[in-house]
Design a protein around this motif. Structure first.
Motif, PDB file in Angstrom:
ATOM      1  N   VAL A  13      21.749 -17.566 -30.370  1.00 47.21           N
ATOM      2  CA  VAL A  13      22.705 -16.465 -30.514  1.00 47.21           C
ATOM      3  C   VAL A  13      23.136 -15.995 -29.131  1.00 47.21           C
ATOM      4  CG1 VAL A  13      23.097 -14.177 -31.493  1.00 47.21           C
ATOM      5  CG2 VAL A  13      21.536 -15.772 -32.646  1.00 47.21           C
ATOM      6  N   THR A  14      24.448 -15.894 -28.937  1.00 43.09           N
ATOM      7  CA  THR A  14      24.956 -15.458 -27.642  1.00 43.09           C
ATOM      8  C   THR A  14      26.223 -14.643 -27.819  1.00 43.09           C
ATOM      9  OG1 THR A  14      25.589 -16.218 -25.418  1.00 43.09           O
ATOM     10  CG2 THR A  14      26.340 -17.552 -27.271  1.00 43.09           C
ATOM     11  N   ASN A  15      26.450 -13.724 -26.900  1.00 37.77           N
ATOM     12  CA  ASN A  15      27.719 -13.002 -26.819  1.00 37.77           C
ATOM     13  C   ASN A  15      28.637 -13.749 -25.857  1.00 37.77           C
ATOM     14  OD1 ASN A  15      26.180  -9.688 -26.846  1.00 37.77           O
ATOM     15  ND2 ASN A  15      26.684 -11.043 -28.527  1.00 37.77           N
ATOM     16  N   PRO A  16      29.946 -13.554 -25.946  1.00 37.50           N
ATOM     17  CA  PRO A  16      30.870 -14.228 -25.024  1.00 37.50           C
ATOM     18  C   PRO A  16      30.918 -13.557 -23.660  1.00 37.50           C
ATOM     19  CG  PRO A  16      32.101 -12.933 -26.605  1.00 37.50           C
ATOM     20  CD  PRO A  16      30.664 -12.815 -27.003  1.00 37.50           C
ATOM     21  N   GLU A  17      29.756 -13.426 -23.028  1.00 39.68           N
ATOM     22  CA  GLU A  17      29.634 -12.833 -21.705  1.00 39.68           C
ATOM     23  C   GLU A  17      28.830 -13.777 -20.815  1.00 39.68           C
ATOM     24  OE1 GLU A  17      27.670  -9.191 -22.488  1.00 39.68           O
ATOM     25  OE2 GLU A  17      29.407  -8.239 -23.434  1.00 39.68           O
ATOM     26  N   VAL A  18      29.148 -13.796 -19.549  1.00 36.94           N
ATOM     27  CA  VAL A  18      28.552 -14.767 -18.634  1.00 36.94           C
ATOM     28  C   VAL A  18      27.030 -14.681 -18.618  1.00 36.94           C
ATOM     29  CG1 VAL A  18      28.358 -15.469 -16.220  1.00 36.94           C
ATOM     30  CG2 VAL A  18      30.597 -14.914 -17.178  1.00 36.94           C
ATOM     31  N   SER A  19      26.469 -13.476 -18.523  1.00 39.92           N
ATOM     32  CA  SER A  19      25.010 -13.341 -18.432  1.00 39.92           C
ATOM     33  C   SER A  19      24.334 -13.808 -19.710  1.00 39.92           C
ATOM     34  CB  SER A  19      24.637 -11.879 -18.148  1.00 39.92           C
ATOM     35  OG  SER A  19      25.088 -11.024 -19.184  1.00 39.92           O
ATOM     36  N   SER A  20      24.924 -13.515 -20.845  1.00 42.28           N
ATOM     37  CA  SER A  20      24.352 -13.922 -22.125  1.00 42.28           C
ATOM     38  C   SER A  20      24.385 -15.438 -22.273  1.00 42.28           C
ATOM     39  CB  SER A  20      25.114 -13.264 -23.280  1.00 42.28           C
ATOM     40  OG  SER A  20      24.558 -13.631 -24.523  1.00 42.28           O
ATOM     41  N   VAL A  21      25.499 -16.044 -21.925  1.00 40.14           N
ATOM     42  CA  VAL A  21      25.635 -17.500 -22.040  1.00 40.14           C
ATOM     43  C   VAL A  21      24.694 -18.210 -21.061  1.00 40.14           C
ATOM     44  CG1 VAL A  21      27.227 -19.445 -21.802  1.00 40.14           C
ATOM     45  CG2 VAL A  21      27.998 -17.322 -22.881  1.00 40.14           C
ATOM     46  N   ARG A  22      24.589 -17.688 -19.856  1.00 37.32           N
ATOM     47  CA  ARG A  22      23.677 -18.289 -18.872  1.00 37.32           C
ATOM     48  C   ARG A  22      22.235 -18.267 -19.371  1.00 37.32           C
ATOM     49  NH1 ARG A  22      22.743 -14.895 -13.615  1.00 37.32           N
ATOM     50  NH2 ARG A  22      21.686 -13.668 -15.225  1.00 37.32           N
ATOM     51  N   ASP A  23      21.807 -17.126 -19.934  1.00 34.26           N
ATOM     52  CA  ASP A  23      20.442 -17.027 -20.440  1.00 34.26           C
ATOM     53  C   ASP A  23      20.235 -17.938 -21.651  1.00 34.26           C
ATOM     54  OD1 ASP A  23      19.926 -15.221 -18.465  1.00 34.26           O
ATOM     55  OD2 ASP A  23      19.978 -13.447 -19.751  1.00 34.26           O
ATOM     56  N   SER A  24      21.263 -18.097 -22.469  1.00 41.19           N
ATOM     57  CA  SER A  24      21.167 -19.000 -23.608  1.00 41.19           C
ATOM     58  C   SER A  24      21.013 -20.446 -23.150  1.00 41.19           C
ATOM     59  CB  SER A  24      22.402 -18.866 -24.505  1.00 41.19           C
ATOM     60  OG  SER A  24      22.438 -17.590 -25.114  1.00 41.19           O
ATOM     61  N   GLY A  75      29.053 -20.799 -35.801  1.00 42.91           N
ATOM     62  CA  GLY A  75      29.932 -19.762 -36.318  1.00 42.91           C
ATOM     63  C   GLY A  75      30.316 -18.775 -35.242  1.00 42.91           C
ATOM     64  N   VAL A  76      31.350 -17.993 -35.535  1.00 49.91           N
ATOM     65  CA  VAL A  76      31.821 -16.933 -34.647  1.00 49.91           C
ATOM     66  C   VAL A  76      31.839 -15.642 -35.457  1.00 49.91           C
ATOM     67  CG1 VAL A  76      33.690 -16.094 -33.188  1.00 49.91           C
ATOM     68  CG2 VAL A  76      33.224 -18.556 -33.323  1.00 49.91           C
ATOM     69  N   ILE A  77      31.017 -14.695 -35.061  1.00 45.79           N
ATOM     70  CA  ILE A  77      30.890 -13.436 -35.792  1.00 45.79           C
ATOM     71  C   ILE A  77      31.698 -12.361 -35.058  1.00 45.79           C
ATOM     72  CG2 ILE A  77      29.308 -11.807 -36.857  1.00 45.79           C
ATOM     73  CD1 ILE A  77      28.872 -14.790 -37.645  1.00 45.79           C
ATOM     74  N   ASP A 104      35.268 -10.242 -29.801  1.00 48.29           N
ATOM     75  CA  ASP A 104      36.359  -9.259 -29.852  1.00 48.29           C
ATOM     76  C   ASP A 104      37.633  -9.928 -29.345  1.00 48.29           C
ATOM     77  OD1 ASP A 104      38.175  -7.150 -29.327  1.00 48.29           O
ATOM     78  OD2 ASP A 104      36.526  -5.730 -29.015  1.00 48.29           O
ATOM     79  N   THR A 105      38.555 -10.222 -30.237  1.00 43.98           N
ATOM     80  CA  THR A 105      39.759 -10.959 -29.852  1.00 43.98           C
ATOM     81  C   THR A 105      40.623 -10.193 -28.843  1.00 43.98           C
ATOM     82  OG1 THR A 105      40.858 -10.076 -31.845  1.00 43.98           O
ATOM     83  CG2 THR A 105      39.882 -12.270 -32.010  1.00 43.98           C
ATOM     84  N   GLN A 106      40.631  -8.874 -28.946  1.00 41.89           N
ATOM     85  CA  GLN A 106      41.432  -8.085 -28.003  1.00 41.89           C
ATOM     86  C   GLN A 106      40.864  -8.170 -26.590  1.00 41.89           C
ATOM     87  OE1 GLN A 106      41.729  -4.116 -29.617  1.00 41.89           O
ATOM     88  NE2 GLN A 106      43.359  -4.694 -31.042  1.00 41.89           N
ATOM     89  N   ARG A 107      39.551  -8.081 -26.480  1.00 45.09           N
ATOM     90  CA  ARG A 107      38.929  -8.184 -25.156  1.00 45.09           C
ATOM     91  C   ARG A 107      39.041  -9.601 -24.603  1.00 45.09           C
ATOM     92  NH1 ARG A 107      33.193  -5.503 -24.582  1.00 45.09           N
ATOM     93  NH2 ARG A 107      33.781  -5.858 -22.386  1.00 45.09           N
ATOM     94  N   ILE A 108      38.998 -10.584 -25.504  1.00 49.40           N
ATOM     95  CA  ILE A 108      39.198 -11.972 -25.065  1.00 49.40           C
ATOM     96  C   ILE A 108      40.605 -12.112 -24.472  1.00 49.40           C
ATOM     97  CG2 ILE A 108      39.335 -14.381 -25.816  1.00 49.40           C
ATOM     98  CD1 ILE A 108      36.517 -13.344 -25.950  1.00 49.40           C
ATOM     99  N   ALA A 109      41.597 -11.567 -25.172  1.00 45.48           N
ATOM    100  CA  ALA A 109      42.991 -11.678 -24.727  1.00 45.48           C
ATOM    101  C   ALA A 109      43.211 -11.007 -23.369  1.00 45.48           C
ATOM    102  CB  ALA A 109      43.919 -11.060 -25.777  1.00 45.48           C
ATOM    103  N   LYS A 110      42.426  -9.956 -23.099  1.00 46.58           N
ATOM    104  CA  LYS A 110      42.537  -9.253 -21.822  1.00 46.58           C
ATOM    105  C   LYS A 110      41.728  -9.924 -20.709  1.00 46.58           C
ATOM    106  CE  LYS A 110      43.182  -4.698 -23.947  1.00 46.58           C
ATOM    107  NZ  LYS A 110      42.560  -3.349 -24.141  1.00 46.58           N
ATOM    108  N   GLY A 111      40.996 -10.966 -21.050  1.00 43.47           N
ATOM    109  CA  GLY A 111      40.182 -11.653 -20.056  1.00 43.47           C
ATOM    110  C   GLY A 111      38.867 -10.968 -19.759  1.00 43.47           C
ATOM    111  N   GLU A 117      35.944 -21.647 -26.249  1.00 41.26           N
ATOM    112  CA  GLU A 117      35.959 -22.928 -25.544  1.00 41.26           C
ATOM    113  C   GLU A 117      35.120 -22.885 -24.276  1.00 41.26           C
ATOM    114  OE1 GLU A 117      38.484 -21.330 -26.787  1.00 41.26           O
ATOM    115  OE2 GLU A 117      39.833 -22.675 -27.877  1.00 41.26           O
ATOM    116  N   ASP A 118      35.212 -21.767 -23.529  1.00 40.29           N
ATOM    117  CA  ASP A 118      34.448 -21.634 -22.285  1.00 40.29           C
ATOM    118  C   ASP A 118      32.943 -21.603 -22.572  1.00 40.29           C
ATOM    119  OD1 ASP A 118      36.734 -21.574 -20.759  1.00 40.29           O
ATOM    120  OD2 ASP A 118      36.834 -19.381 -20.671  1.00 40.29           O
ATOM    121  N   VAL A 119      32.555 -20.881 -23.620  1.00 40.18           N
ATOM    122  CA  VAL A 119      31.140 -20.797 -23.985  1.00 40.18           C
ATOM    123  C   VAL A 119      30.592 -22.170 -24.342  1.00 40.18           C
ATOM    124  CG1 VAL A 119      29.496 -19.880 -25.667  1.00 40.18           C
ATOM    125  CG2 VAL A 119      31.297 -18.397 -24.755  1.00 40.18           C
ATOM    126  N   LEU A 120      31.344 -22.898 -25.168  1.00 38.38           N
ATOM    127  CA  LEU A 120      30.862 -24.201 -25.633  1.00 38.38           C
ATOM    128  C   LEU A 120      30.866 -25.252 -24.522  1.00 38.38           C
ATOM    129  CD1 LEU A 120      32.521 -24.337 -29.157  1.00 38.38           C
ATOM    130  CD2 LEU A 120      30.183 -23.718 -28.562  1.00 38.38           C
TER     131      LEU A 120
END
Length: 273
Positions: free
Chosen positions: A141-152, A209-211, A184-191, A197-200
């Motif tokens: 389980v990971t959030n779309p954030e750099v620190s979370s993905v790195r730890d995963s 899945g994407v929750i 959060d699609t809005q935060r994704i759109a704002k960068g 794709e970046d996470v994977l």
């Protein structure tokens, strides 16, 4: 034959226990006899999310230390007769978990259940390593954030090196899946967050899945109900149900924010199948 699935993460606060509850309830809804185990000794939360905190008499540690039989510690869910919960202790420390004790309990559970879902503590300490050690599959389980993905990504290294399957010659490796939460699609759109794709690209494992970010998840947790049993019919509940379907081998189109995402995901599934 029963299957052991560990729900794990490198970083805390990503929705791991919520996901373990949702996945186990989703499996049970499909008729699979399922038990979910809390491995987070000292910080027990699974029983709260499952709505059975007042029914805890004996726990996982009591069983390991021989103070209670497994049947005494298992709590049968009142909503699904195919779902059981094995809570853990709030008063012991993680040293109370032993590899031999965990193996004995899991072997006993294998005789009765189709799926054994292990809710791992966050991080890479003893409790987390024991939660994943005997797993057949892993939901990272990971959030779309750099620190979370790195730890995963670091957790994936442990799954590939410090588990029973990794240490056993000629054994198939643990099959790992990525579950992206709080999307959060809005935060994704704002960068402000990473794209799927970046996470994977970093984790290089199949997407389960994407929750989406949803108040329904918090509401369900506060009510002591796995979100997959929530009557509100939220998008988050649907996303978890679709993830469970993929976990059991069904072909379900990947959707984000209620829309199907084609092309990239089709190529991804072909590459990682």
């Amino acid at each position: 034959m029963s299957k052991i699935i560990v729900v794990t993460s490198g970083k805390g606060g990503v929705g791991k226990t919520t996901s373990a509850a949702a996945i186990s309830a989703g499996l049970a809804k499909r008729g699979h006899k399922t038990v979910v185990i809390d491995f987070d000794v000292g910080l027990r939360n699974l029983d709260l999310i499952m709505g059975c905190e007042r029914r805890v008499v004996f726990d996982f540690i009591n069983v390991i230390q021989g103070d209670a039989k497994l049947k005494q510690a298992l709590i049968k869910d009142r909503r699904l007769d195919t779902l059981s919960i094995l809570p853990t202790s709030q008063t012991r420390d993680k040293d109370a978990l032993t590899q031999e004790g965990v193996e004995k309990v899991l072997n006993e559970l294998r005789e009765e259940f189709d799926y054994i879902v292990c809710d791992s503590p966050a991080g890479i300490e003893r409790g987390a390593q024991l939660a994943m050690y005997f797993a057949d599959e892993a939901v990272v389980v990971t959030n779309p954030e750099v620190s979370s993905v790195r730890d995963s990504d670091r957790v994936l290294g442990l799954l590939n090196s410090k588990t029973h399957r990794a240490e056993t010659p000629d054994s198939e490796p643990i099959k790992a899946h990525a579950l992206l939460t709080r999307y959060d699609t809005q935060r994704i759109a704002k960068g402000e967050m990473m794209t799927v794709e970046d996470v994977l690209e970093i984790l290089a494992i199949p997407l389960l899945g994407v929750i989406p970010e949803s108040q329904a998840v918090l509401r369900a947790s506060n009510l002591g109900t796995p979100v997959t049993l929530d009557d509100e019919g939220s998008r988050a509940a649907s996303a978890y149900d679709e993830a469970v379907a993929r976990l059991v081998g069904e072909q379900v189109e990947m959707r984000i924010g209620g829309e199907e995402r084609q092309g990239f995901f089709q190529r991804l599934f072909k590459r990682t199948a």
